[in-house]
Write a protein that holds these residues in place. Structure first.
Motif, PDB file in Angstrom:
ATOM      1  N   GLY A 367       0.777  -1.234   0.000  1.00  0.00           N
ATOM      2  CA  GLY A 367       0.000   0.000   0.000  1.00  0.00           C
ATOM      3  C   GLY A 367       0.805   1.280   0.000  1.00  0.00           C
ATOM      4  N   HIS A 368       2.135   1.190   0.046  1.00  0.00           N
ATOM      5  CA  HIS A 368       2.989   2.378   0.095  1.00  0.00           C
ATOM      6  C   HIS A 368       3.374   2.848  -1.312  1.00  0.00           C
ATOM      7  N   PRO A 369       3.770   4.115  -1.453  1.00  0.00           N
ATOM      8  CA  PRO A 369       4.224   4.598  -2.766  1.00  0.00           C
ATOM      9  C   PRO A 369       5.487   3.908  -3.267  1.00  0.00           C
ATOM     10  N   ASN A 370       6.376   3.464  -2.340  1.00  0.00           N
ATOM     11  CA  ASN A 370       7.661   2.903  -2.717  1.00  0.00           C
ATOM     12  C   ASN A 370       8.405   3.899  -3.616  1.00  0.00           C
ATOM     13  N   LYS A 371       8.936   3.478  -4.744  1.00  0.00           N
ATOM     14  CA  LYS A 371       9.706   4.389  -5.601  1.00  0.00           C
ATOM     15  C   LYS A 371       8.816   5.332  -6.406  1.00  0.00           C
ATOM     16  N   TYR A 372       7.520   5.190  -6.243  1.00  0.00           N
ATOM     17  CA  TYR A 372       6.580   6.085  -6.931  1.00  0.00           C
ATOM     18  C   TYR A 372       6.098   7.206  -6.010  1.00  0.00           C
ATOM     19  N   GLY A 373       6.860   7.434  -4.938  1.00  0.00           N
ATOM     20  CA  GLY A 373       6.595   8.565  -4.069  1.00  0.00           C
ATOM     21  C   GLY A 373       7.487   9.729  -4.438  1.00  0.00           C
ATOM     22  N   ARG A 374       7.131  10.916  -3.964  1.00  0.00           N
ATOM     23  CA  ARG A 374       7.917  12.108  -4.234  1.00  0.00           C
ATOM     24  C   ARG A 374       8.130  12.872  -2.941  1.00  0.00           C
ATOM     25  N   SER A 375       9.252  13.581  -2.882  1.00  0.00           N
ATOM     26  CA  SER A 375       9.550  14.409  -1.735  1.00  0.00           C
ATOM     27  C   SER A 375       8.624  15.619  -1.717  1.00  0.00           C
ATOM     28  N   ARG A 376       8.186  16.008  -0.531  1.00  0.00           N
ATOM     29  CA  ARG A 376       7.320  17.174  -0.405  1.00  0.00           C
ATOM     30  C   ARG A 376       8.083  18.460  -0.673  1.00  0.00           C
ATOM     31  N   ASP A 377       9.347  18.508  -0.248  1.00  0.00           N
ATOM     32  CA  ASP A 377      10.117  19.744  -0.308  1.00  0.00           C
ATOM     33  C   ASP A 377      11.111  19.806  -1.467  1.00  0.00           C
ATOM     34  N   LYS A 378      11.349  18.679  -2.110  1.00  0.00           N
ATOM     35  CA  LYS A 378      12.314  18.658  -3.205  1.00  0.00           C
ATOM     36  C   LYS A 378      11.696  17.970  -4.410  1.00  0.00           C
ATOM     37  N   ASN A 379      12.076  18.412  -5.578  1.00  0.00           N
ATOM     38  CA  ASN A 379      11.558  17.827  -6.818  1.00  0.00           C
ATOM     39  C   ASN A 379      12.343  16.562  -7.140  1.00  0.00           C
TER      40      ASN A 379
END
Length: 414
Positions: A367-379
């Motif tokens: 259920g986690h983003p894993n490598k398809y997640g993004r940082s909130r503060d960095k692109n």
């Protein structure tokens, strides 16, 4: 268990009638004694050390909502990227390129009952004229964003955050048609905290926690809220210096031989104690306080900063995975404090509820983003095995929330 008394009618009675009544009374007493003996035997045989939460329905039948399994749900999620504009890029797994979608096609099935589907209209009617705040860290914000999407099919709120002096990560939204305020209030430790590292703040820098001083940035905001949902945990895994009465009492993961080494659970328990006691003593506060228990992470082959990932695409079965290690300790620490403070809250006429998600979410490494997640503060992309994809299994937390609000809440600790 209630037994109705037999009422004798006034008037003349024949011997036969008296005999019948004597027989009925004797028979009733026999049945009563028999049932009580069975009840004692049942309680004795089922006693165990556990902390389970039950919801009481109108027919007084109890069902432990949090004991069950994940079952296939081909109908899929309640919403998608087209129907909800609140999905943050950090947890928008489909937008970020996740190729598999099966993680959205599971629902939680309690062992002894059914968890009703989320009904957005019903939720909004229940909270009409009320307010709700999610207090805690980014996983709490994760749940609030799920709720926004679950409600998006019926109503969209106005962002009124600018009317308040808040942390940049805090938000306030208002559903005008329902006079309903929904807020997320940022407080990663619930108690006062500051950086202790001369080099400044970083992901691994040491922080000071004043365990007997509540974080005023959240407690001053929620006095008039009707529902306050509290959840912290992940930030207690970083290096921490603990203070009580203004003095250092120990530290966690700080490698200082001159300071007593304490566990992070020590800090977690003290922080929850301070938060709960502050709410109980808060003048004018009549809201429902809800603890959402520890949300497990699923890093494999390393941690977040050394190559760990969570690439599984199916849930675990209960036989394959259970809470253990530091996640179990964190969960038990929360529940221990909750049990004690809930009893005190009841004496004061306040309601403390528990959304017990730790064990059932331990079964959802997919259920986690894993490598398809993004940082909130960095692109940049990140391996995120802490937060949850939206839509995804986190929507279940709000199904629990609605069910509690709808039918009333009762707690049972064996």
């Amino acid at each position: 268990m209630k037994f109705q008394s037999i009422e004798f009618l006034n008037g003349n009675c024949t011997l036969a009638n008296i005999s019948k009544r004597v027989f009925l009374v004797s028979f009733t007493l026999f049945v009563t004694v028999f049932l009580l003996s069975l009840l004692r035997g049942s309680l004795h045989s089922s006693s165990k050390i556990s902390a389970s939460t039950s919801l009481r329905s109108n027919d007084t039948k109890q069902c432990d909502l949090f004991s069950g399994k994940w079952v296939s749900h081909p109908q899929g999620p309640y919403y998608n990227t087209e129907t909800c504009h609140f999905i943050p890029d950090q947890q928008n797994c489909i937008k970020n390129g996740r190729p598999d979608t099966e993680f959205m096609n599971w629902r939680w099935k309690p062992d002894e009952c059914d968890l009703p589907l989320f009904n957005a209209k019903q939720f909004l009617e229940i909270v009409r004229g009320k307010s709700m705040a999610f207090v805690g860290d980014s996983v709490g914000r994760n749940q609030m964003q799920s709720l926004l999407c679950l409600l998006a099919g019926v109503a969209y709120p106005n962002d009124i955050s600018g009317r308040y002096t808040l942390h940049p990560y805090s938000t306030v939204r208002f559903y005008a048609d329902y006079n309903f305020t929904l807020a997320t209030v940022w407080s990663t430790f619930l108690v006062r905290a500051s950086d202790a590292d001369p080099g400044g703040h970083s992901y691994s820098s040491i922080m000071k926690l004043y365990l007997d001083e509540v974080d005023k940035s959240w407690v001053t905001q929620i006095q008039n809220f009707d529902y306050v949902i509290i959840s912290v945990g992940q930030w207690f895994l970083r290096p921490l210096m603990f203070y009580e009465s203004g003095q250092v009492v120990g530290c966690y993961y700080c490698n200082n031989e001159n300071i007593t080494t304490l566990t992070n659970y020590y800090g977690l328990k003290k922080a929850y104690q301070t938060a709960f006691k502050t709410l109980m003593d808060l003048k004018g506060y009549k809201g429902v306080t809800i603890l959402r228990t520890y949300s497990p992470q699923h890093f494999e082959n390393g941690q977040w900063n050394d190559g760990g990932s969570c690439g599984r695409t199916r849930p675990f079965t209960p036989k394959e995975m259970r809470l253990d290690g530091y996640m179990l300790e964190g969960y038990l620490s929360e529940v221990e404090v909750f049990r004690a403070e809930e009893k005190e809250a009841r004496k004061r006429g306040l309601q403390f509820w528990l959304i017990d998600i730790s064990e059932l979410m331990m079964l959802r490494p997919d259920g986690h983003p894993n490598k398809y997640g993004r940082s909130r503060d960095k692109n940049m992309t990140v391996n995120d095995c802490v937060h949850w994809c939206i839509p995804g299994p986190i929507d279940t937390w709000n199904e629990f929330l609605l069910h509690m609000m709808k039918i009333g809440y009762g707690i049972s600790f064996n």
